[in-house]
Write a protein that holds these residues in place. Structure first.
Motif, mmCIF file in Angstrom:
data_model
loop_
_atom_site.group_PDB
_atom_site.id
_atom_site.type_symbol
_atom_site.label_atom_id
_atom_site.label_comp_id
_atom_site.label_asym_id
_atom_site.label_seq_id
_atom_site.Cartn_x
_atom_site.Cartn_y
_atom_site.Cartn_z
ATOM 1 N N ASP A 248 7.387 -3.269 -2.700
ATOM 2 C CA ASP A 248 6.385 -2.819 -1.722
ATOM 3 C C ASP A 248 5.104 -2.320 -2.371
ATOM 4 N N ASP A 249 4.854 -2.656 -3.619
ATOM 5 C CA ASP A 249 3.590 -2.283 -4.264
ATOM 6 C C ASP A 249 2.505 -3.306 -3.919
ATOM 7 N N LEU A 250 1.280 -2.832 -3.818
ATOM 8 C CA LEU A 250 0.128 -3.710 -3.627
ATOM 9 C C LEU A 250 -0.422 -4.056 -5.005
ATOM 10 N N VAL A 251 -0.429 -5.339 -5.331
ATOM 11 C CA VAL A 251 -0.739 -5.806 -6.680
ATOM 12 C C VAL A 251 -2.024 -6.606 -6.641
ATOM 13 N N GLY A 262 -0.208 -20.792 -8.382
ATOM 14 C CA GLY A 262 -0.210 -21.621 -7.175
ATOM 15 C C GLY A 262 -1.385 -21.357 -6.271
ATOM 16 N N HIS A 263 -2.510 -20.912 -6.837
ATOM 17 C CA HIS A 263 -3.718 -20.623 -6.070
ATOM 18 C C HIS A 263 -3.427 -19.623 -4.954
ATOM 19 N N ILE A 264 -2.698 -18.570 -5.313
ATOM 20 C CA ILE A 264 -2.400 -17.517 -4.365
ATOM 21 C C ILE A 264 -3.547 -16.513 -4.359
ATOM 22 N N SER A 265 -3.591 -15.666 -3.361
ATOM 23 C CA SER A 265 -4.650 -14.663 -3.259
ATOM 24 C C SER A 265 -4.524 -13.645 -4.395
ATOM 25 N N PRO A 266 -5.636 -13.124 -4.914
ATOM 26 C CA PRO A 266 -5.550 -12.104 -5.980
ATOM 27 C C PRO A 266 -4.944 -10.791 -5.512
ATOM 28 N N LEU A 267 -4.896 -10.567 -4.216
ATOM 29 C CA LEU A 267 -4.347 -9.326 -3.668
ATOM 30 C C LEU A 267 -3.065 -9.669 -2.905
ATOM 31 N N VAL A 268 -1.917 -9.240 -3.442
ATOM 32 C CA VAL A 268 -0.618 -9.631 -2.881
ATOM 33 C C VAL A 268 0.281 -8.407 -2.790
ATOM 34 N N LEU A 269 1.403 -8.585 -2.091
ATOM 35 C CA LEU A 269 2.435 -7.563 -1.963
ATOM 36 C C LEU A 269 3.689 -8.020 -2.699
ATOM 37 N N SER A 270 4.322 -7.104 -3.406
ATOM 38 C CA SER A 270 5.608 -7.404 -4.038
ATOM 39 C C SER A 270 6.721 -7.117 -3.039
ATOM 40 N N THR A 271 7.542 -8.129 -2.759
ATOM 41 C CA THR A 271 8.583 -8.012 -1.747
ATOM 42 C C THR A 271 9.962 -7.743 -2.332
ATOM 43 N N ILE A 304 -2.046 -1.344 -7.567
ATOM 44 C CA ILE A 304 -3.103 -0.384 -7.233
ATOM 45 C C ILE A 304 -2.646 0.605 -6.162
ATOM 46 N N CYS A 305 -1.592 0.275 -5.416
ATOM 47 C CA CYS A 305 -1.051 1.189 -4.412
ATOM 48 C C CYS A 305 0.466 1.137 -4.475
ATOM 49 N N THR A 306 1.091 2.310 -4.453
ATOM 50 C CA THR A 306 2.543 2.406 -4.521
ATOM 51 C C THR A 306 3.068 3.115 -3.274
ATOM 52 N N MET A 307 4.372 3.369 -3.255
ATOM 53 C CA MET A 307 5.010 3.945 -2.073
ATOM 54 C C MET A 307 4.464 5.329 -1.719
ATOM 55 N N ARG A 308 3.952 6.053 -2.704
ATOM 56 C CA ARG A 308 3.415 7.384 -2.418
ATOM 57 C C ARG A 308 2.071 7.314 -1.688
ATOM 58 N N ASP A 309 1.465 6.121 -1.628
ATOM 59 C CA ASP A 309 0.188 5.956 -0.946
ATOM 60 C C ASP A 309 0.345 5.419 0.466
ATOM 61 N N LEU A 310 1.580 5.275 0.934
ATOM 62 C CA LEU A 310 1.800 4.722 2.270
ATOM 63 C C LEU A 310 1.300 5.689 3.347
ATOM 64 N N LYS A 311 0.650 5.127 4.363
ATOM 65 C CA LYS A 311 0.166 5.879 5.515
ATOM 66 C C LYS A 311 0.837 5.345 6.779
ATOM 67 N N LEU A 363 6.073 2.154 14.848
ATOM 68 C CA LEU A 363 5.425 2.880 13.767
ATOM 69 C C LEU A 363 5.431 1.986 12.535
ATOM 70 N N ALA A 364 4.277 1.769 11.922
ATOM 71 C CA ALA A 364 4.144 0.907 10.751
ATOM 72 C C ALA A 364 3.652 1.726 9.569
ATOM 73 N N LEU A 365 4.108 1.341 8.388
ATOM 74 C CA LEU A 365 3.668 1.954 7.141
ATOM 75 C C LEU A 365 2.819 0.952 6.371
ATOM 76 N N GLY A 366 1.705 1.413 5.859
ATOM 77 C CA GLY A 366 0.805 0.524 5.127
ATOM 78 C C GLY A 366 -0.150 1.298 4.253
ATOM 79 N N TYR A 367 -1.020 0.553 3.598
ATOM 80 C CA TYR A 367 -2.023 1.116 2.686
ATOM 81 C C TYR A 367 -3.387 1.068 3.362
#
Length: 515
Positions: A248-251, A262-271, A304-311, A363-367
């Motif tokens: 769940d880190d934002l990479v 594979g020409h993926i976006s530079p901003l991804v989520l680790s699942t 750049i964002c970890t679980m402690r940054d979830l809102k 209720l959703a958790l996100g960055y």
């Protein structure tokens, strides 16, 4: 019919005692042969076997220590190997004679045959007594001398939580990778595994590399050296570093690395974290994997964002767009910050992969990237138009509803020793919070539960229904029943029964109690 008498057997006189005997090549009776020839000559009637009283193992020369039960086949084979003269005779039978268990004596009855004269075979039975001498094995010697380990594996991860080590601990328990460890020490930032042999440490390093992306370094320290025999004693240390990306880190990654994946976006989520890092582009549902080699070669891949940054966000509307990949569905989700609910109408439309997970009122958790303080050169070089305002990560649940539910399962833990420094109160609270977050991840993700063992908590399962939960509900009230669905739980069919092996004394006591 004519009677035919049987021919009488011709007898001869023994050349020693003169008694009548059937003819044989030695021309002697059995007693005279035994008095003249001893077939047990050269076989010792008494021997010594060495036994370690700490680990209760027997020494099999030259340097093997093995576990043998009394009057077992393994112990009988060990005793027979101690007799040097058995190779010159034929062994017919061997067995134990009863002795007192505490006498430190083992008696073996042997029956052998040997050719003493031409075409004359003599069989004899005799006893051999073994003295069980106490001797400390090398492993126990090192333990008593406080020089317990020969190889050490230091596992570290440069993150501010311990969820990865909680997960690794369960993997080690399931695969029994800790059987050869002498000691496990919990230190700041990781774990130290101590081993008596270098091969066991190498096996642990390979196991960790097969479970999570790692890299390792090896160092050795000279303990002693013998110039006469050219032998040296070393201690080996293996430093294992786990990749600092968690679930769940934002990479963020450079454009060149994203194109190579594979020409993926530079901003991804680790699942998911396995032997590779599974990532997803939350805008297009494109999946890819980051191996440990790719990460260590391009260290610009940064969380750049970890679980402690979830809102927390309140879901206002969900509009499915159609594409689906596995359990993910692409959707435009309208959310509002939880602190703004009822105060203003500021809403945010987010492109997310959680279209089939979130519904109106959830209720959703996100960055929140608009208010996040991100200090990363790779992130600053991204096109501002490609940076979303909010990145949704997973569905959230009411905190009060979580607290009122009691878990009917539990996890096992390794026997770990604390380091030299006593942890502070803040560190203990932080560790407890990380463990609670790990337990919640297990409840929410069935795929994560497949790799570890969960055991039934009989104290909760056998408790009458409504005994504890009812009192809690009465105190809390039902004011948050409208806060969405119930918190996720682990199904009872996924839990294992904990097997407890009792000693023989405890079993006898239980039998007496039943009687």
């Amino acid at each position: 019919m004519e009677f035919v008498p049987e021919p009488k057997q011709q007898l001869i006189l023994c050349c020693e005692c003169g008694s009548a005997i059937p003819p044989n090549p030695a021309n002697m009776c059995v007693n005279c042969v035994r008095s003249l020839v001893d077939v047990t000559e050269g076989i010792p009637k008494q021997a010594t076997i060495h036994w370690c009283k700490n680990c209760e193992r027997y020494l099999q020369p030259p340097a093997t220590w093995m576990v043998c039960d009394l009057e077992s086949r393994e112990l009988l084979a060990l005793c027979l190997k101690k007799l040097k003269g058995l190779a010159k005779v034929r062994l017919i039978d061997a067995g134990f004679l009863w002795t007192e268990p505490h006498s430190r004596r083992i008696k073996v009855k042997l029956t052998i045959q040997k050719e003493v004269f031409a075409a004359t075979i003599l069989q004899q039975t005799f006893e051999v007594e073994y003295v069980v001498a106490s001797m400390m094995c090398p492993d126990c010697t090192r333990v008593m001398a406080q020089n317990t380990w020969k190889a050490k594996v230091q596992v570290r991860q440069k993150v501010d939580h311990q969820r990865t080590f909680f997960y690794l601990e369960q993997l080690i328990l399931k695969h029994s990778a800790h059987n050869e460890t002498i000691n496990i020490v919990e230190v700041k930032g990781g774990l130290d595994f101590h081993f008596a042999q270098r091969a066991h440490a190498i096996k642990m390093v390979d196991f960790l590399g097969s479970m999570v992306p790692t890299r390792s370094k090896t160092s050795e320290q000279l303990i002693s050296s013998d110039i006469h025999s050219s032998t040296s004693n070393y201690k080996f240390t293996y430093a294992v570093e786990i990749i600092p990306i968690c679930r769940d880190d934002l990479v963020v990654m450079p454009k060149k690395t994203a194109n190579a994946l594979g020409h993926i976006s530079p901003l991804v989520l680790s699942t998911r974290i396995g032997n590779t890092i599974h990532i997803i582009d939350f805008k297009t549902l494109q999946l890819s994997e980051i191996s440990g080699t790719t990460y260590w070669r391009n260290e610009d891949i940064t969380p750049i964002c970890t679980m402690r940054d979830l809102k927390k966000f309140y879901v206002v509307d969900v509009e499915l767009l159609g594409p689906r990949v596995g359990k993910y569905a692409l959707a435009d989700i309208t959310v509002q910050r939880l602190g703004d609910v009822g105060k203003n109408d500021d809403v945010i439309i987010v492109r997310s992969h959680l279209g089939n997970v979130l519904n109106f009122g959830d209720l959703a958790l996100g960055y929140d990237l608009l208010t996040a303080n991100i200090n990363c050169d790779t992130f600053e070089r991204l096109n501002p138009d490609d940076i979303p305002s909010v990145v949704l990560v997973k569905k959230g649940y009411a905190e009060r509803r979580r607290k009122r539910k009691q878990r009917n399962w539990r996890l096992k833990a390794l026997n770990k020793d604390e380091g030299d420094m006593v942890p502070k109160k803040q560190e203990l609270q932080k560790k407890s919070a990380d463990f609670e977050a790990f337990l919640r991840d297990l409840e929410e993700d069935p795929e994560l539960r497949q790799g570890i063992n969960l055991y039934k908590d009989t104290s909760i399962i056998e408790r009458p229904s409504g005994h504890a939960a009812g009192a809690t509900d009465a105190m809390l009230g039902d004011e948050d029943d409208e806060d969405g669905d119930d918190a996720p739980e682990v199904p009872l069919e996924e839990l294992l029964n904990d097997l407890k092996l009792a000693s023989s004394d405890e079993a006898d006591d239980e039998d007496m109690a039943v009687d």
